[in-house]
Design a protein around this motif. Structure first.
Motif, PDB file in Angstrom:
ATOM      1  N   LEU A 158      -2.125  12.143  -0.713  1.00  0.00           N
ATOM      2  CA  LEU A 158      -2.101  10.684  -0.787  1.00  0.00           C
ATOM      3  C   LEU A 158      -2.837  10.071   0.390  1.00  0.00           C
ATOM      4  N   ALA A 159      -3.224   8.831   0.218  1.00  0.00           N
ATOM      5  CA  ALA A 159      -3.765   8.012   1.297  1.00  0.00           C
ATOM      6  C   ALA A 159      -2.832   6.826   1.489  1.00  0.00           C
ATOM      7  N   SER A 160      -3.084   6.032   2.514  1.00  0.00           N
ATOM      8  CA  SER A 160      -2.227   4.884   2.815  1.00  0.00           C
ATOM      9  C   SER A 160      -3.034   3.598   2.825  1.00  0.00           C
ATOM     10  N   LEU A 161      -2.480   2.582   2.199  1.00  0.00           N
ATOM     11  CA  LEU A 161      -3.090   1.260   2.186  1.00  0.00           C
ATOM     12  C   LEU A 161      -2.234   0.358   3.054  1.00  0.00           C
ATOM     13  N   LYS A 162      -2.802  -0.130   4.152  1.00  0.00           N
ATOM     14  CA  LYS A 162      -2.045  -0.973   5.077  1.00  0.00           C
ATOM     15  C   LYS A 162      -1.869  -2.360   4.478  1.00  0.00           C
ATOM     16  N   SER A 163      -0.665  -2.886   4.609  1.00  0.00           N
ATOM     17  CA  SER A 163      -0.368  -4.206   4.080  1.00  0.00           C
ATOM     18  C   SER A 163       0.614  -4.918   4.996  1.00  0.00           C
ATOM     19  N   ASP A 164       0.953  -6.166   4.644  1.00  0.00           N
ATOM     20  CA  ASP A 164       1.936  -6.922   5.417  1.00  0.00           C
ATOM     21  C   ASP A 164       3.264  -6.180   5.504  1.00  0.00           C
ATOM     22  N   ALA A 165       3.593  -5.451   4.454  1.00  0.00           N
ATOM     23  CA  ALA A 165       4.893  -4.791   4.372  1.00  0.00           C
ATOM     24  C   ALA A 165       4.891  -3.399   4.981  1.00  0.00           C
ATOM     25  N   GLY A 166       3.759  -2.977   5.526  1.00  0.00           N
ATOM     26  CA  GLY A 166       3.673  -1.636   6.099  1.00  0.00           C
ATOM     27  C   GLY A 166       2.538  -0.873   5.448  1.00  0.00           C
ATOM     28  N   PHE A 167       2.884   0.231   4.794  1.00  0.00           N
ATOM     29  CA  PHE A 167       1.872   1.059   4.148  1.00  0.00           C
ATOM     30  C   PHE A 167       2.296   1.365   2.717  1.00  0.00           C
ATOM     31  N   ALA A 168       1.341   1.246   1.805  1.00  0.00           N
ATOM     32  CA  ALA A 168       1.584   1.590   0.407  1.00  0.00           C
ATOM     33  C   ALA A 168       0.900   2.916   0.097  1.00  0.00           C
ATOM     34  N   LYS A 169       1.479   3.684  -0.822  1.00  0.00           N
ATOM     35  CA  LYS A 169       0.940   4.987  -1.199  1.00  0.00           C
ATOM     36  C   LYS A 169      -0.216   4.820  -2.187  1.00  0.00           C
ATOM     37  N   VAL A 170      -1.323   5.479  -1.897  1.00  0.00           N
ATOM     38  CA  VAL A 170      -2.495   5.458  -2.772  1.00  0.00           C
ATOM     39  C   VAL A 170      -2.901   6.892  -3.071  1.00  0.00           C
ATOM     40  N   ALA A 171      -3.298   7.149  -4.289  1.00  0.00           N
ATOM     41  CA  ALA A 171      -3.819   8.481  -4.623  1.00  0.00           C
ATOM     42  C   ALA A 171      -5.009   8.806  -3.741  1.00  0.00           C
ATOM     43  N   GLY A 172      -5.038  10.014  -3.191  1.00  0.00           N
ATOM     44  CA  GLY A 172      -6.207  10.469  -2.459  1.00  0.00           C
ATOM     45  C   GLY A 172      -7.386  10.650  -3.409  1.00  0.00           C
ATOM     46  N   ILE A 173      -8.534  10.983  -2.879  1.00  0.00           N
ATOM     47  CA  ILE A 173      -9.734  11.088  -3.722  1.00  0.00           C
ATOM     48  C   ILE A 173      -9.550  12.129  -4.817  1.00  0.00           C
TER      49      ILE A 173
END
Length: 272
Positions: free
Chosen positions: A144-159
């Motif tokens: 997984l990768a991480s998407l930074k947001s106001d709420a912290g980090f959201a989980k994103v599928a890696g490549i």
């Protein structure tokens, strides 16, 4: 209720543009009826939106035209509230990783249970089911990768997961041509060994579809990593199962592709 407005302002000051109904009820000590009326008033003023019962988004002025903030800013706390694991996937993940042609009109997530979608303002969330066993095997931090947001980090599928998910659910990314474009844009950045390891948890036909497209878009090392999966099947699969394999008058649309044991039943157009 002035106390609710103060609570909302305090949440925004903390960088948390969301709250749970139960939390604010406990914090303010008001009756459920009084809180419900206050929440309704704030919603009518376009200061609140609720994607799920009991979970509220605080709308800043810049969010009100769209009816809600970008889901990336609140999807992680929402999924924790729903007690559901997830990953942002498909078109949104492809765009996150830099696929140049992907304009995600819907916010897509892969989840290990059936969940109804969310429509809030101009935003639409789609929850796509993956078998819980396979989901648990692949939805690991290293994939997984991480998407930074106001709420912290959201989980994103890696490549690698983005490629495999898109090959498995290619109808959700816009069809074979859109899948081929994602593969062309991202395939060269996939780690071959990781791709092959994760592929063991996907349908063989989807892996072969991805392998063929990787080869077609000149990502040879990544394609070669998936060739062993061809030996695990003796049955040719359609490149696009939704299209009839034989279409009279359209030459070349039912050509066999023996290297990947596919039947090429749909033409492809890719921007190189």
């Amino acid at each position: 209720m002035a106390a609710l407005e103060q609570y909302m302002e305090a949440r925004l000051a903390q960088g948390r543009a969301y709250f749970l109904r139960d939390d604010v009820l406990a914090a303010l000590g008001s009756s459920p009826e009084a809180l419900n009326m206050a929440l309704l008033r704030q919603a009518r003023k376009d200061r609140l939106a609720s994607p799920r019962q009991g979970f509220y988004l605080i709308l800043r002025p810049e969010d009100r035209a769209a009816g809600a903030p970008d889901p990336a800013r609140w999807i992680d706390p929402l999924m924790k509230y729903l007690q559901a694991d997830y990953r942002i996937a498909l078109l949104r993940a492809a765009a996150f990783h830099g696929a140049s042609h992907q304009a995600a009109m819907v916010f897509q997530l892969i989840v290990p249970k059936q969940m109804r979608g969310v429509e809030i303002g101009r935003h639409r969330l789609e929850f796509i089911y993956q078998n819980p066993t396979a989901f648990a095997q692949v939805n690991q931090p290293e994939a997984l990768a991480s998407l930074k947001s106001d709420a912290g980090f959201a989980k994103v599928a890696g490549i690698e997961l983005t490629l495999l998910d898109s090959a498995r659910y290619f109808h959700k990314v816009g069809g074979i041509n859109a899948l081929a474009q994602i593969v062309k844009d991202l395939g060269g950045r996939a780690r071959s060994a990781k791709l092959a390891r994760l592929a063991t948890h996907y349908e063989n036909s989807a892996v072969r579809r991805l392998g063929y497209l990787l080869e077609h878009t000149h990502h040879t090392p990544q394609a070669d990593a998936l060739l062993p999966f061809v030996k695990k099947t003796k049955t040719a699969a359609l490149l696009n199962p939704a299209v009839k394999p034989l279409i009279e008058g359209l030459p070349g649309l039912h050509e066999p592709e023996p290297r990947w044991r596919l039947i090429l039943n749909e033409p492809m157009e890719i921007d190189f």
